[in-house]
Design an enzyme around this catalytic site. Sequence first.
Site, PDB file in Angstrom:
ATOM      1  N   TYR A   1      58.390  43.774 -59.070  1.00  0.00           N
ATOM      2  CA  TYR A   1      59.288  42.931 -59.044  1.00  0.00           C
ATOM      3  C   TYR A   1      59.553  44.056 -57.034  1.00  0.00           C
ATOM      4  O   TYR A   1      59.597  43.578 -55.730  1.00  0.00           O
ATOM      5  CB  TYR A   1      60.897  43.450 -59.747  1.00  0.00           C
TER       6      TYR A   1
ATOM      7  N   GLY B   1      75.159  34.175 -56.755  1.00  0.00           N
ATOM      8  CA  GLY B   1      75.186  35.346 -56.391  1.00  0.00           C
ATOM      9  C   GLY B   1      75.854  35.131 -54.808  1.00  0.00           C
ATOM     10  O   GLY B   1      76.228  35.045 -54.268  1.00  0.00           O
TER      11      GLY B   1
ATOM     12  N   VAL C   1      73.688  44.648 -57.170  1.00  0.00           N
ATOM     13  CA  VAL C   1      74.499  43.959 -56.225  1.00  0.00           C
ATOM     14  C   VAL C   1      75.545  42.985 -57.829  1.00  0.00           C
ATOM     15  O   VAL C   1      74.522  42.989 -58.398  1.00  0.00           O
ATOM     16  CB  VAL C   1      74.715  42.780 -55.365  1.00  0.00           C
TER      17      VAL C   1
ATOM     18  N   GLY D   1      68.489  29.826 -53.203  1.00  0.00           N
ATOM     19  CA  GLY D   1      69.264  29.631 -53.697  1.00  0.00           C
ATOM     20  C   GLY D   1      70.690  29.883 -53.746  1.00  0.00           C
ATOM     21  O   GLY D   1      71.759  30.884 -53.637  1.00  0.00           O
ATOM     22  N   ALA D   2      71.255  28.918 -53.626  1.00  0.00           N
ATOM     23  CA  ALA D   2      73.024  29.523 -52.517  1.00  0.00           C
ATOM     24  C   ALA D   2      73.615  28.808 -53.872  1.00  0.00           C
ATOM     25  O   ALA D   2      75.052  28.643 -53.362  1.00  0.00           O
ATOM     26  CB  ALA D   2      73.593  28.025 -51.913  1.00  0.00           C
TER      27      ALA D   2
ATOM     28  N   SER E   1      64.962  44.405 -51.122  1.00  0.00           N
ATOM     29  CA  SER E   1      65.780  45.058 -52.114  1.00  0.00           C
ATOM     30  C   SER E   1      65.251  46.880 -51.827  1.00  0.00           C
ATOM     31  O   SER E   1      64.706  47.309 -51.007  1.00  0.00           O
ATOM     32  CB  SER E   1      64.906  45.039 -53.780  1.00  0.00           C
TER      33      SER E   1
ATOM     34  N   PRO F   1      68.966  45.148 -50.848  1.00  0.00           N
ATOM     35  CA  PRO F   1      70.967  44.741 -51.062  1.00  0.00           C
ATOM     36  C   PRO F   1      70.019  46.586 -51.862  1.00  0.00           C
ATOM     37  O   PRO F   1      69.218  46.586 -52.423  1.00  0.00           O
ATOM     38  CB  PRO F   1      71.004  43.851 -52.071  1.00  0.00           C
TER      39      PRO F   1
ATOM     40  N   ASP G   1      62.306  24.772 -55.735  1.00  0.00           N
ATOM     41  CA  ASP G   1      61.639  25.147 -56.661  1.00  0.00           C
ATOM     42  C   ASP G   1      60.326  26.232 -56.196  1.00  0.00           C
ATOM     43  O   ASP G   1      59.681  25.476 -55.043  1.00  0.00           O
ATOM     44  CB  ASP G   1      60.843  24.522 -57.837  1.00  0.00           C
TER      45      ASP G   1
ATOM     46  N   LYS H   1      59.145  42.487 -52.852  1.00  0.00           N
ATOM     47  CA  LYS H   1      60.828  43.121 -51.879  1.00  0.00           C
ATOM     48  C   LYS H   1      60.024  43.723 -51.022  1.00  0.00           C
ATOM     49  O   LYS H   1      59.635  43.397 -50.151  1.00  0.00           O
ATOM     50  CB  LYS H   1      61.517  43.517 -52.853  1.00  0.00           C
TER      51      LYS H   1
HETATM   52  N1  LIG Z   1      71.456  41.594 -57.902  1.00  0.00           N
HETATM   53  C1  LIG Z   1      71.196  43.007 -57.511  1.00  0.00           C
HETATM   54  O1  LIG Z   1      71.200  43.690 -57.748  1.00  0.00           O
HETATM   55  C2  LIG Z   1      69.859  42.190 -56.318  1.00  0.00           C
HETATM   56  C3  LIG Z   1      69.947  43.208 -55.467  1.00  0.00           C
HETATM   57  C4  LIG Z   1      68.740  43.384 -54.289  1.00  0.00           C
HETATM   58  C5  LIG Z   1      68.190  42.444 -54.079  1.00  0.00           C
HETATM   59  N2  LIG Z   1      68.893  41.407 -55.020  1.00  0.00           N
HETATM   60  C6  LIG Z   1      67.874  39.976 -53.889  1.00  0.00           C
HETATM   61  O2  LIG Z   1      68.798  39.047 -54.025  1.00  0.00           O
HETATM   62  C7  LIG Z   1      68.590  37.765 -54.377  1.00  0.00           C
HETATM   63  C8  LIG Z   1      69.480  37.024 -54.955  1.00  0.00           C
HETATM   64  O3  LIG Z   1      69.893  37.446 -56.498  1.00  0.00           O
HETATM   65  P1  LIG Z   1      71.438  37.345 -56.989  1.00  0.00           P
HETATM   66  O4  LIG Z   1      71.645  38.408 -57.598  1.00  0.00           O
HETATM   67  O5  LIG Z   1      72.409  36.754 -56.196  1.00  0.00           O
HETATM   68  O6  LIG Z   1      70.361  36.562 -58.055  1.00  0.00           O
HETATM   69  P2  LIG Z   1      70.561  35.031 -58.712  1.00  0.00           P
HETATM   70  O7  LIG Z   1      72.455  35.452 -59.607  1.00  0.00           O
HETATM   71  O8  LIG Z   1      70.163  34.937 -59.733  1.00  0.00           O
HETATM   72  O9  LIG Z   1      70.614  34.107 -57.637  1.00  0.00           O
HETATM   73  C9  LIG Z   1      69.115  33.126 -57.768  1.00  0.00           C
HETATM   74  C10 LIG Z   1      69.222  32.436 -56.753  1.00  0.00           C
HETATM   75  O10 LIG Z   1      67.665  31.897 -56.860  1.00  0.00           O
HETATM   76  C11 LIG Z   1      67.461  30.594 -57.332  1.00  0.00           C
HETATM   77  N3  LIG Z   1      66.101  30.741 -57.614  1.00  0.00           N
HETATM   78  C12 LIG Z   1      65.976  31.437 -58.917  1.00  0.00           C
HETATM   79  N4  LIG Z   1      64.325  31.753 -59.239  1.00  0.00           N
HETATM   80  C13 LIG Z   1      64.414  30.266 -58.032  1.00  0.00           C
HETATM   81  C14 LIG Z   1      63.123  29.486 -57.849  1.00  0.00           C
HETATM   82  N5  LIG Z   1      62.071  29.747 -58.621  1.00  0.00           N
HETATM   83  N6  LIG Z   1      62.779  28.618 -56.898  1.00  0.00           N
HETATM   84  C15 LIG Z   1      64.091  28.268 -56.498  1.00  0.00           C
HETATM   85  N7  LIG Z   1      65.283  29.163 -55.991  1.00  0.00           N
HETATM   86  C16 LIG Z   1      65.120  29.772 -57.263  1.00  0.00           C
HETATM   87  C17 LIG Z   1      68.418  30.842 -58.224  1.00  0.00           C
HETATM   88  O11 LIG Z   1      68.686  29.450 -57.589  1.00  0.00           O
HETATM   89  P3  LIG Z   1      69.009  27.521 -59.544  1.00  0.00           P
HETATM   90  O12 LIG Z   1      68.645  28.786 -61.043  1.00  0.00           O
HETATM   91  O13 LIG Z   1      70.227  27.087 -59.569  1.00  0.00           O
HETATM   92  O14 LIG Z   1      67.546  27.359 -58.869  1.00  0.00           O
HETATM   93  C18 LIG Z   1      69.333  31.173 -57.555  1.00  0.00           C
HETATM   94  O15 LIG Z   1      70.468  30.407 -56.961  1.00  0.00           O
HETATM   95  C19 LIG Z   1      66.994  37.800 -54.734  1.00  0.00           C
HETATM   96  O16 LIG Z   1      66.245  37.614 -53.699  1.00  0.00           O
HETATM   97  C20 LIG Z   1      67.581  39.517 -55.136  1.00  0.00           C
HETATM   98  O17 LIG Z   1      66.033  39.938 -55.970  1.00  0.00           O
HETATM   99  C21 LIG Z   1      69.472  41.037 -55.801  1.00  0.00           C
END
Ligand SMILES: NC(=O)c1ccc[n+]([C@@H]2O[C@H](COP(=O)([O-])OP(=O)(O)OC[C@H]3O[C@@H](n4cnc5c(N)ncnc54)[C@H](OP(=O)(O)O)[C@@H]3O)[C@@H](O)[C@H]2O)c1
Length: 284
Positions: free
Chosen positions: A154, A21, A187, A17-18, A141, A184, A62, A158
Amino acid sequence: MSPSSTSPSRPTSLVTGASSGIGLAVARLLVERGHRVVGTSRDPDRLSAQDRVPGVEYRALDLDDLDAVGRFAAGLLADGVEVDVLVNNAGESQCGALEELPLPEVEHLFRVNVLGPVHLTQLLVPGMRERGRGRVVMVGSMLATFPLAYRSSYVATKAAIKGFAEAARFELSPHGVWLTTVEPGSVATGISGRRTVHSQESGPYAAGLRQMLHRLDAAERDGVSAARVAATVLRAVEADPPAPTYAVGSGAPAVHVLRRALPGSVVERVVARRFGLGQHGVRG
Ligand SMILES: NC(=O)c1ccc[n+]([C@@H]2O[C@H](COP(=O)([O-])OP(=O)(O)OC[C@H]3O[C@@H](n4cnc5c(N)ncnc54)[C@H](OP(=O)(O)O)[C@@H]3O)[C@@H](O)[C@H]2O)c1
Protein backbone atom coordinates in the site's frame (compact mmCIF):
# COMPACT_ATOMS: atom_id res chain seq x y z
CA MET A 1 -10.47 26.02 -10.00
CA SER A 2 -13.76 27.62 -9.04
CA PRO A 3 -16.65 28.91 -11.13
CA SER A 4 -15.65 32.49 -10.30
CA SER A 5 -11.83 32.40 -10.55
CA THR A 6 -9.68 30.77 -13.22
CA SER A 7 -12.55 29.08 -15.04
CA PRO A 8 -14.81 31.23 -17.18
CA SER A 9 -17.64 28.68 -17.03
CA ARG A 10 -18.96 26.02 -14.65
CA PRO A 11 -16.09 23.51 -14.14
CA THR A 12 -16.69 19.81 -14.70
CA SER A 13 -15.13 17.52 -12.09
CA LEU A 14 -14.62 13.78 -12.16
CA VAL A 15 -14.28 12.08 -8.76
CA THR A 16 -13.33 8.40 -8.76
CA GLY A 17 -14.72 6.31 -5.91
CA ALA A 18 -17.54 8.75 -5.20
CA SER A 19 -19.75 6.11 -3.56
CA SER A 20 -18.14 6.18 -0.12
CA GLY A 21 -15.83 7.95 2.34
CA ILE A 22 -13.55 10.68 1.03
CA GLY A 23 -14.77 10.50 -2.59
CA LEU A 24 -18.40 10.91 -1.54
CA ALA A 25 -17.50 13.93 0.61
CA VAL A 26 -15.45 15.48 -2.21
CA ALA A 27 -18.30 14.97 -4.70
CA ARG A 28 -20.74 16.60 -2.28
CA LEU A 29 -18.46 19.60 -1.71
CA LEU A 30 -17.81 20.15 -5.41
CA VAL A 31 -21.55 20.08 -6.14
CA GLU A 32 -21.98 22.71 -3.40
CA ARG A 33 -19.24 24.79 -5.08
CA GLY A 34 -21.21 24.82 -8.31
CA HIS A 35 -19.27 22.20 -10.28
CA ARG A 36 -20.85 19.71 -12.62
CA VAL A 37 -19.72 16.45 -10.95
CA VAL A 38 -19.32 13.02 -12.47
CA GLY A 39 -18.68 10.35 -9.82
CA THR A 40 -17.62 6.75 -10.26
CA SER A 41 -18.34 3.44 -8.58
CA ARG A 42 -17.60 -0.07 -9.82
CA ASP A 43 -21.35 -0.66 -9.76
CA PRO A 44 -23.45 2.53 -9.58
CA ASP A 45 -26.66 0.48 -9.93
CA ARG A 46 -26.19 -1.01 -6.48
CA LEU A 47 -25.80 2.36 -4.74
CA SER A 48 -28.51 3.22 -2.23
CA ALA A 49 -29.91 6.73 -1.92
CA GLN A 50 -27.58 7.20 1.05
CA ASP A 51 -24.52 6.41 -1.11
CA ARG A 52 -25.56 8.98 -3.72
CA VAL A 53 -25.06 12.73 -3.69
CA PRO A 54 -27.91 14.66 -5.33
CA GLY A 55 -26.62 16.32 -8.46
CA VAL A 56 -23.77 13.86 -9.10
CA GLU A 57 -23.88 11.88 -12.36
CA TYR A 58 -22.70 8.35 -11.61
CA ARG A 59 -20.78 6.20 -14.08
CA ALA A 60 -19.26 2.73 -13.75
CA LEU A 61 -15.48 2.40 -13.48
CA ASP A 62 -13.31 -0.47 -12.29
CA LEU A 63 -9.70 0.67 -12.09
CA ASP A 64 -8.51 -2.94 -11.96
CA ASP A 65 -9.34 -3.23 -15.68
CA LEU A 66 -7.11 -0.91 -17.72
CA ASP A 67 -9.06 -1.54 -20.95
CA ALA A 68 -12.22 -0.50 -19.08
CA VAL A 69 -10.46 2.71 -18.02
CA GLY A 70 -9.88 3.41 -21.73
CA ARG A 71 -13.53 2.71 -22.58
CA PHE A 72 -14.64 4.91 -19.69
CA ALA A 73 -12.58 7.89 -20.91
CA ALA A 74 -13.77 7.33 -24.51
CA GLY A 75 -17.37 7.31 -23.23
CA LEU A 76 -16.86 10.69 -21.54
CA LEU A 77 -15.43 12.11 -24.75
CA ALA A 78 -18.24 10.64 -26.84
CA ASP A 79 -20.80 12.25 -24.51
CA GLY A 80 -19.05 15.62 -24.72
CA VAL A 81 -17.97 15.61 -21.06
CA GLU A 82 -14.89 17.84 -20.83
CA VAL A 83 -13.22 17.18 -17.49
CA ASP A 84 -11.53 20.21 -15.90
CA VAL A 85 -10.84 18.65 -12.49
CA LEU A 86 -9.88 15.01 -11.97
CA VAL A 87 -9.81 13.72 -8.39
CA ASN A 88 -8.10 10.33 -8.41
CA ASN A 89 -9.54 9.20 -5.09
CA ALA A 90 -10.67 5.57 -5.54
CA GLY A 91 -8.30 3.12 -3.92
CA GLU A 92 -8.02 -0.07 -1.97
CA SER A 93 -6.15 -0.93 1.20
CA GLN A 94 -3.92 -3.97 1.72
CA CYS A 95 -1.86 -5.33 4.62
CA GLY A 96 0.63 -8.14 4.98
CA ALA A 97 4.30 -8.85 5.51
CA LEU A 98 6.30 -8.43 2.30
CA GLU A 99 7.30 -12.10 2.41
CA GLU A 100 3.67 -13.25 2.55
CA LEU A 101 2.01 -10.93 0.01
CA PRO A 102 0.73 -12.94 -2.99
CA LEU A 103 2.17 -11.32 -6.11
CA PRO A 104 -1.16 -11.34 -8.03
CA GLU A 105 -2.67 -9.34 -5.13
CA VAL A 106 0.20 -6.84 -5.28
CA GLU A 107 -0.37 -6.52 -9.04
CA HIS A 108 -4.08 -5.94 -8.40
CA LEU A 109 -3.31 -3.20 -5.87
CA PHE A 110 -0.91 -1.48 -8.27
CA ARG A 111 -3.54 -1.55 -11.03
CA VAL A 112 -6.24 -0.06 -8.78
CA ASN A 113 -4.11 2.46 -6.86
CA VAL A 114 -1.52 3.41 -9.50
CA LEU A 115 -1.90 2.20 -13.10
CA GLY A 116 -5.66 2.80 -13.36
CA PRO A 117 -5.44 6.39 -12.04
CA VAL A 118 -2.31 7.08 -14.11
CA HIS A 119 -3.99 5.77 -17.28
CA LEU A 120 -7.13 7.81 -16.57
CA THR A 121 -4.93 10.89 -16.09
CA GLN A 122 -3.13 10.20 -19.39
CA LEU A 123 -6.48 10.06 -21.18
CA LEU A 124 -8.02 13.18 -19.63
CA VAL A 125 -5.02 15.50 -19.47
CA PRO A 126 -4.79 16.15 -23.25
CA GLY A 127 -8.21 17.86 -23.19
CA MET A 128 -7.20 19.97 -20.17
CA ARG A 129 -3.94 20.93 -21.90
CA GLU A 130 -5.72 21.91 -25.11
CA ARG A 131 -8.20 24.05 -23.15
CA GLY A 132 -5.31 25.57 -21.16
CA ARG A 133 -6.70 24.74 -17.72
CA GLY A 134 -7.05 21.76 -15.44
CA ARG A 135 -6.42 20.22 -12.03
CA VAL A 136 -5.51 16.65 -11.15
CA VAL A 137 -5.60 15.71 -7.48
CA MET A 138 -4.13 12.39 -6.39
CA VAL A 139 -5.43 11.13 -3.06
CA GLY A 140 -2.26 9.63 -1.62
CA SER A 141 -1.56 8.74 1.99
CA MET A 142 0.54 10.03 4.84
CA LEU A 143 2.02 6.52 4.90
CA ALA A 144 4.02 7.46 1.77
CA THR A 145 5.96 9.85 4.02
CA PHE A 146 5.80 7.71 7.19
CA PRO A 147 6.10 4.11 5.95
CA LEU A 148 4.63 1.44 8.19
CA ALA A 149 5.48 -2.23 8.67
CA TYR A 150 3.06 -4.72 7.06
CA ARG A 151 1.82 -2.00 4.70
CA SER A 152 4.65 -2.17 2.14
CA SER A 153 2.46 -2.77 -0.93
CA TYR A 154 0.00 0.00 0.00
CA VAL A 155 2.80 2.41 0.97
CA ALA A 156 4.53 1.70 -2.36
CA THR A 157 1.37 2.46 -4.37
CA LYS A 158 0.87 5.76 -2.57
CA ALA A 159 4.54 6.73 -3.02
CA ALA A 160 4.23 5.81 -6.72
CA ILE A 161 1.16 7.92 -7.41
CA LYS A 162 2.79 10.86 -5.63
CA GLY A 163 5.92 10.39 -7.74
CA PHE A 164 3.90 10.52 -10.97
CA ALA A 165 2.18 13.72 -9.83
CA GLU A 166 5.32 15.46 -8.58
CA ALA A 167 7.30 14.79 -11.74
CA ALA A 168 4.54 15.36 -14.32
CA ARG A 169 3.63 18.63 -12.58
CA PHE A 170 6.66 20.21 -14.27
CA GLU A 171 5.48 19.01 -17.70
CA LEU A 172 1.92 20.18 -17.39
CA SER A 173 1.99 23.41 -15.36
CA PRO A 174 3.28 25.47 -18.33
CA HIS A 175 0.03 24.42 -20.06
CA GLY A 176 -2.18 25.58 -17.17
CA VAL A 177 -2.70 22.05 -15.81
CA TRP A 178 -1.63 21.45 -12.21
CA LEU A 179 -1.10 18.10 -10.51
CA THR A 180 -1.11 17.86 -6.76
CA THR A 181 -1.24 15.19 -4.07
CA VAL A 182 -3.40 15.25 -0.95
CA GLU A 183 -1.98 13.01 1.76
CA PRO A 184 -4.50 12.12 4.49
CA GLY A 185 -3.51 10.52 7.77
CA SER A 186 -6.18 8.35 9.41
CA VAL A 187 -9.69 9.13 8.19
CA ALA A 188 -12.84 7.64 9.74
CA THR A 189 -14.41 6.16 6.61
CA GLY A 190 -14.72 2.50 7.61
CA ILE A 191 -11.96 1.54 5.14
CA SER A 192 -10.51 -0.79 7.84
CA GLY A 193 -13.45 -3.12 7.30
CA ARG A 194 -12.75 -3.24 3.54
CA ARG A 195 -8.99 -3.78 3.83
CA THR A 196 -7.47 -7.01 2.48
CA VAL A 197 -5.16 -8.72 5.00
CA HIS A 198 -2.70 -11.40 3.89
CA SER A 199 -1.27 -13.31 6.83
CA GLN A 200 -0.13 -16.82 7.64
CA GLU A 201 -1.85 -17.57 10.95
CA SER A 202 1.11 -19.23 12.66
CA GLY A 203 3.79 -17.52 10.59
CA PRO A 204 6.69 -15.43 11.91
CA TYR A 205 4.84 -12.15 11.26
CA ALA A 206 1.41 -13.00 12.68
CA ALA A 207 1.88 -11.34 16.09
CA GLY A 208 3.42 -8.13 14.74
CA LEU A 209 0.77 -7.80 12.04
CA ARG A 210 -2.05 -8.33 14.55
CA GLN A 211 -0.59 -5.67 16.85
CA MET A 212 -0.21 -3.17 14.00
CA LEU A 213 -3.77 -3.81 12.76
CA HIS A 214 -5.18 -3.29 16.25
CA ARG A 215 -3.57 0.17 16.45
CA LEU A 216 -4.34 1.01 12.83
CA ASP A 217 -8.04 0.23 13.22
CA ALA A 218 -8.18 2.36 16.38
CA ALA A 219 -6.41 5.23 14.58
CA GLU A 220 -8.92 5.03 11.73
CA ARG A 221 -11.88 5.02 14.13
CA ASP A 222 -10.44 8.17 15.80
CA GLY A 223 -9.43 9.68 12.47
CA VAL A 224 -10.51 12.97 10.97
CA SER A 225 -13.77 13.13 9.03
CA ALA A 226 -13.99 12.59 5.29
CA ALA A 227 -15.48 16.10 5.09
CA ARG A 228 -12.25 17.55 6.48
CA VAL A 229 -10.20 15.75 3.82
CA ALA A 230 -12.67 16.94 1.18
CA ALA A 231 -12.08 20.53 2.32
CA THR A 232 -8.35 20.02 1.74
CA VAL A 233 -9.01 18.55 -1.72
CA LEU A 234 -11.10 21.63 -2.48
CA ARG A 235 -8.20 23.85 -1.42
CA ALA A 236 -5.99 22.00 -3.88
CA VAL A 237 -8.61 22.39 -6.63
CA GLU A 238 -9.17 26.11 -6.04
CA ALA A 239 -5.61 27.28 -5.26
CA ASP A 240 -3.91 29.03 -8.14
CA PRO A 241 -1.43 27.49 -8.31
CA PRO A 242 -1.90 24.58 -5.89
CA ALA A 243 1.03 23.34 -3.78
CA PRO A 244 2.66 20.03 -4.79
CA THR A 245 1.29 18.31 -1.68
CA TYR A 246 -1.28 18.93 1.05
CA ALA A 247 -1.34 16.96 4.31
CA VAL A 248 -4.43 16.50 6.50
CA GLY A 249 -5.19 14.48 9.65
CA SER A 250 -3.02 12.53 12.13
CA GLY A 251 -1.25 15.66 13.34
CA ALA A 252 -0.40 17.00 9.87
CA PRO A 253 1.15 19.36 8.93
CA ALA A 254 3.12 19.55 12.23
CA VAL A 255 4.41 15.96 11.95
CA HIS A 256 5.70 16.73 8.46
CA VAL A 257 7.78 19.58 9.87
CA LEU A 258 9.19 17.19 12.49
CA ARG A 259 9.82 14.61 9.75
CA ARG A 260 12.13 17.08 8.03
CA ALA A 261 13.82 18.16 11.28
CA LEU A 262 14.46 14.75 12.89
CA PRO A 263 16.88 12.01 11.77
CA GLY A 264 15.19 9.17 9.86
CA SER A 265 15.99 6.62 12.57
CA VAL A 266 14.12 8.70 15.18
CA VAL A 267 11.07 9.05 12.93
CA GLU A 268 11.13 5.27 12.33
CA ARG A 269 11.05 4.64 16.09
CA VAL A 270 8.23 7.12 16.67
CA VAL A 271 6.08 5.46 13.97
CA ALA A 272 6.92 1.99 15.33
CA ARG A 273 5.93 3.00 18.86
CA ARG A 274 2.66 4.53 17.66
CA PHE A 275 1.72 1.22 16.07
CA GLY A 276 3.02 -0.99 18.91
CA LEU A 277 5.87 -2.40 16.83
CA GLY A 278 8.70 -1.97 19.35
CA GLN A 279 9.52 -5.66 19.54
CA HIS A 280 8.08 -6.93 16.28
CA GLY A 281 8.35 -4.33 13.54
CA VAL A 282 11.78 -2.78 14.08
CA ARG A 283 14.82 -3.72 16.05
CA GLY A 284 15.82 -1.97 19.26
N1 LIG B 1 -9.52 6.18 5.20
C1 LIG B 1 -8.25 6.45 5.46
O1 LIG B 1 -7.80 6.38 6.62
C2 LIG B 1 -7.33 6.88 4.33
C3 LIG B 1 -6.09 7.41 4.69
C4 LIG B 1 -5.20 7.80 3.69
C5 LIG B 1 -5.56 7.66 2.36
N2 LIG B 1 -6.77 7.13 2.03
C6 LIG B 1 -7.08 6.99 0.61
O2 LIG B 1 -8.24 7.72 0.32
C7 LIG B 1 -8.95 7.12 -0.76
C8 LIG B 1 -10.39 6.89 -0.36
O3 LIG B 1 -10.39 6.12 0.83
P1 LIG B 1 -11.71 5.92 1.71
O4 LIG B 1 -11.26 5.73 3.09
O5 LIG B 1 -12.70 6.96 1.39
O6 LIG B 1 -12.15 4.49 1.16
P2 LIG B 1 -13.58 3.82 0.95
O7 LIG B 1 -14.60 4.44 1.83
O8 LIG B 1 -13.35 2.36 1.02
O9 LIG B 1 -13.91 4.23 -0.56
C9 LIG B 1 -13.17 3.70 -1.63
C10 LIG B 1 -13.82 4.12 -2.93
O10 LIG B 1 -13.04 3.55 -4.01
C11 LIG B 1 -13.91 2.81 -4.87
N3 LIG B 1 -13.18 1.63 -5.34
C12 LIG B 1 -12.71 0.60 -4.60
N4 LIG B 1 -12.11 -0.30 -5.40
C13 LIG B 1 -12.20 0.18 -6.67
C14 LIG B 1 -11.78 -0.29 -7.95
N5 LIG B 1 -11.15 -1.48 -8.11
N6 LIG B 1 -12.05 0.47 -9.04
C15 LIG B 1 -12.70 1.65 -8.92
N7 LIG B 1 -13.15 2.14 -7.75
C16 LIG B 1 -12.89 1.41 -6.64
C17 LIG B 1 -15.13 2.45 -4.04
O11 LIG B 1 -16.26 2.44 -4.89
P3 LIG B 1 -17.18 1.13 -5.21
O12 LIG B 1 -16.99 0.16 -4.08
O13 LIG B 1 -18.56 1.71 -5.27
O14 LIG B 1 -16.67 0.66 -6.51
C18 LIG B 1 -15.24 3.61 -3.07
O15 LIG B 1 -16.03 4.65 -3.60
C19 LIG B 1 -8.18 5.84 -1.10
O16 LIG B 1 -7.32 6.09 -2.19
C20 LIG B 1 -7.39 5.57 0.17
O17 LIG B 1 -6.21 4.84 -0.09
C21 LIG B 1 -7.67 6.73 2.99
